[in-house]
Design an enzyme around this catalytic site. Structure first.
Site, PDB file in Angstrom:
ATOM      1  N   ARG A  86       0.850  -1.192   0.000  1.00  0.00           N
ATOM      2  CA  ARG A  86       0.000   0.000   0.000  1.00  0.00           C
ATOM      3  C   ARG A  86       0.889   1.246   0.000  1.00  0.00           C
ATOM      4  NH1 ARG A  86      -3.661   2.645   4.835  1.00  0.00           N
ATOM      5  NH2 ARG A  86      -4.928   3.965   3.487  1.00  0.00           N
ATOM      6  N   HIS A  87       0.402   2.332  -0.576  1.00  0.00           N
ATOM      7  CA  HIS A  87       1.152   3.592  -0.536  1.00  0.00           C
ATOM      8  C   HIS A  87       1.411   4.011   0.912  1.00  0.00           C
ATOM      9  CE1 HIS A  87      -2.480   5.576   0.778  1.00  0.00           C
ATOM     10  NE2 HIS A  87      -3.121   4.937  -0.179  1.00  0.00           N
ATOM     11  N   GLY A  88       2.311   4.964   1.100  1.00  0.00           N
ATOM     12  CA  GLY A  88       2.657   5.421   2.446  1.00  0.00           C
ATOM     13  C   GLY A  88       1.669   6.456   2.983  1.00  0.00           C
ATOM     14  N   GLY A 353       0.045  -0.220  -4.593  1.00  0.00           N
ATOM     15  CA  GLY A 353      -1.361   0.124  -4.803  1.00  0.00           C
ATOM     16  C   GLY A 353      -1.988   0.696  -3.545  1.00  0.00           C
ATOM     17  N   ALA A 396       1.522   1.800   4.090  1.00  0.00           N
ATOM     18  CA  ALA A 396       2.680   0.986   3.696  1.00  0.00           C
ATOM     19  C   ALA A 396       2.521  -0.502   4.039  1.00  0.00           C
ATOM     20  CB  ALA A 396       3.997   1.521   4.281  1.00  0.00           C
TER      21      ALA A 396
END
Ligand SMILES: *[C@@H]1O[C@H](CO)[C@@H](O)[C@H](O)[C@H]1NC(C)=O
Ligand SMILES: *[C@@H]1O[C@H](CO)[C@@H](O)[C@H](O)[C@H]1NC(C)=O
Ligand SMILES: *[C@@H]1O[C@H](CO)[C@@H](O)[C@H](O)[C@H]1NC(C)=O
Ligand SMILES: *[C@@H]1O[C@H](CO)[C@@H](O)[C@H](O)[C@H]1NC(C)=O
Ligand SMILES: *[C@@H]1O[C@H](CO)[C@@H](O)[C@H](O)[C@H]1NC(C)=O
Ligand SMILES: *[C@@H]1O[C@H](CO)[C@@H](O)[C@H](O)[C@H]1NC(C)=O
Ligand SMILES: *[C@@H]1O[C@H](CO)[C@@H](O)[C@H](O)[C@H]1NC(C)=O
Length: 458
Positions: A86-88, A353, A396
């Site tokens: 996952r994005h931060g 993602g 994240a």
């Protein structure tokens, strides 16, 4: 004369000591608010910090904790890693910034209670969130990914090597959203810094894979654009537990009960969460919740994830079939390469993602499935549920799939957020790859995106 000088010196010294003391204590108050963790931080759900699920990182962000991981025997060696991440940490979306601003205005204009934290908000806190911040990655989010990359180098020293990077055996894929692209760039920086090299490594943008949910017509019509699909969430937000949270909030602010809606308490919760994850501040907003309130807020968020992305509707997990097949297609390739000449062409694949990318896939794999469904009336009996978005998909969050070459054949390990998971239905934490294939046979032979996402499919 001498006496007078001494008195003056003493006075000055005394003054200095007092000011120094005041200065130091103001510093320590300041630094303790900067680093102290809100008591309710573990209830932030998808707005939660990665460090809350891996507390050893608070002291050392590059530490890897081997006791959290189950390995096959030492005769095995790692041959492949797929990481779906996952994005931060990011800013709130414009929609939520608007709710936060409205709630802030309400507190400033209408709250009459003169509690210390309310006057702190009124006199010292500024509404600094701007509409244009809309979901962008923050500096902490870049760090989340840079350090994750460096920890992965430590976890997989034989896969994340200079040689594999130089020879194009490390691939990066990302969703087109700026927070994901920028997370991927930060991840790449972490890799380069960690390995001490500079190479060309362009991330491939692929929404069909990383944002499959937008492209699954059946999911969009039956769930995303269908209000009644989230009926249980709505009922919970109108139910007795949430009502109590709203009333307690109104009492704390000394405003009429009618002034507080479920949007207001959500906004207050976000203010506490974002101030902490973005600025590392335990802000006065957090004082508006006690632990039970926070558990109710967490449940409301979990219910939403459950019905919109997970077990609530069958199509939620099925929409991830394309990502499931992408994963197993690559794993199969690696296994056949190992069985032929032994050269693995893709050592590491990193795909960046969203929480919405990870939850349906984990659901498809039958992970975090409670015996009874989460619904609007079972908050109390679901206290010990395994479906907790804060544990599963903080910023994240990462699903790591590892293949090992062992004397007896290829084995597969799965980790979520750097902790081993045993796949449901299997007993070995690092099973033989063929046993994994057997376990998911039905999905491997079916789960066809085209068919599943078509409207007339049943
Ligand atoms: C590693 O994880 C174990 C199990 O959760 C924990 O007991 C231990 O304190 C952790 N080690 C460090 C250095 O944080
Ligand atoms: C992986 O990256 C290399 C270049 O670094 C590229 O040649 C190759 O096509 C990529 N593989 C996939 C499956 O995208
Ligand atoms: C991405 O990061 C760069 C700096 O690394 C920054 O200039 C840019 O504004 C960021 N883009 C977005 C959309 O956040
Ligand atoms: C919307 O969701 C409800 C509840 O799941 C379902 O019964 C209904 O068929 C859905 N509507 C559409 C248009 O798919
Ligand atoms: C806040 O107070 C003003 C009057 O000062 C009133 O007009 C407004 O409706 C109040 N807002 C809420 C949400 O209660
Ligand atoms: C919620 O689940 C419980 C079981 O935990 C069940 O008894 C109850 O009827 C369900 N409520 C609704 C509204 O579906
Ligand atoms: C949750 O687990 C705790 C500790 O095991 C137990 O005391 C409690 O009764 C459980 N609660 C529910 C609602 O099952």
């Amino acid at each position: 004369m001498v006496k007078q000088v001494v008195t003056t010196i003493c006075f000055v010294l005394f003054h200095c000591i007092i000011s120094y003391w005041a200065f130091m204590s103001s510093c320590s108050i300041h630094s303790s608010t900067k680093t102290s963790i809100p008591a309710i931080a573990r209830y932030f759900g998808t707005k939660g910090r990665y460090e809350e699920v891996n507390t050893h990182l608070i002291d050392d962000i590059l530490a890897i904790n081997n006791s959290l991981v189950k390995l096959p025997s030492s005769t095995c060696s790692e041959i492949h890693l797929t990481a779906i991440v996952r994005h931060g940490t990011r800013f709130p979306t414009t929609k939520n910034i608007k709710k936060m601003r409205e709630f802030y205005d309400l507190v400033v204009r209408n709250a009459t209670n003169n509690l210390k934290y309310l006057s702190e908000i009124k006199s010292h806190w500024e509404m600094w969130y701007k509409d244009e911040m809309d979901g962008r990655l923050v500096d902490k989010g870049r760090e989340d990914h840079r350090y994750l990359a460096q920890r992965l180098i430590r976890w997989f020293p034989s896969l994340l090597t200079k040689d594999n990077l130089r020879k194009g055996r490390v691939n990066l894929t990302t969703s087109s959203k700026h927070r994901c692209v920028n997370s991927t760039i930060a991840f790449r920086e972490g890799l380069m810094t960690g390995l001490g090299i500079e190479v060309e490594l362009e991330p491939a943008v692929n929404d069909a894979l990383m944002r499959y949910f937008d492209q699954c017509e059946r999911f969009v019509k039956e769930v995303e654009n269908n209000e009644s699909a989230l009926e249980e969430v709505k009922r919970f937000n109108e139910g007795p537990e949430m009502k109590r949270v709203m009333e307690k909030m109104a009492d704390r602010l000394e405003v009429p009960y009618t002034s507080i809606t479920d949007d207001s308490v959500e906004a207050a919760f976000y203010l506490c969460a974002y101030e902490f994850t973005i600025r590392e501040v335990n802000s006065p907003w957090c004082q508006l919740f006690d632990e039970v309130d926070a558990q109710v807020m967490e449940y409301s968020g979990d219910l939403k994830q459950y019905w919109k992305r997970s077990y609530g509707h069958d199509i939620n997990s099925k929409s991830s079939c394309i990502l499931f097949h992408d994963l197993f297609h690559r794993l199969n390739q690696v296994v056949s390469q190992i069985n032929s000449d032994g050269t693995v062409l893709q050592a590491v694949t990193v795909q960046v993602g969203h929480a919405e990318t990870l939850i349906p896939l984990l659901t498809l794999l039958d992970l975090f499935k409670d015996d009874t469904p989460l619904n609007s009336t079972n908050f109390a009996t679901q206290q010990n549920r395994t479906f907790r978005s804060g544990h599963i998909v903080p910023y994240a969050a990462n699903l790591l799939v590892v293949l090992y070459k062992c004397p007896e054949g290829v084995r597969m390990g799965v980790r979520l957020n750097e902790k081993s998971l045993t796949l449901p239905g299997l007993t070995d934490p690092v099973p033989m790859y063929e046993d994994v294939m057997k376990r998911y046979r039905a999905l491997l032979d079916g789960c066809d995106q085209e068919t599943v996402c078509k409207m007339n499919y049943t």
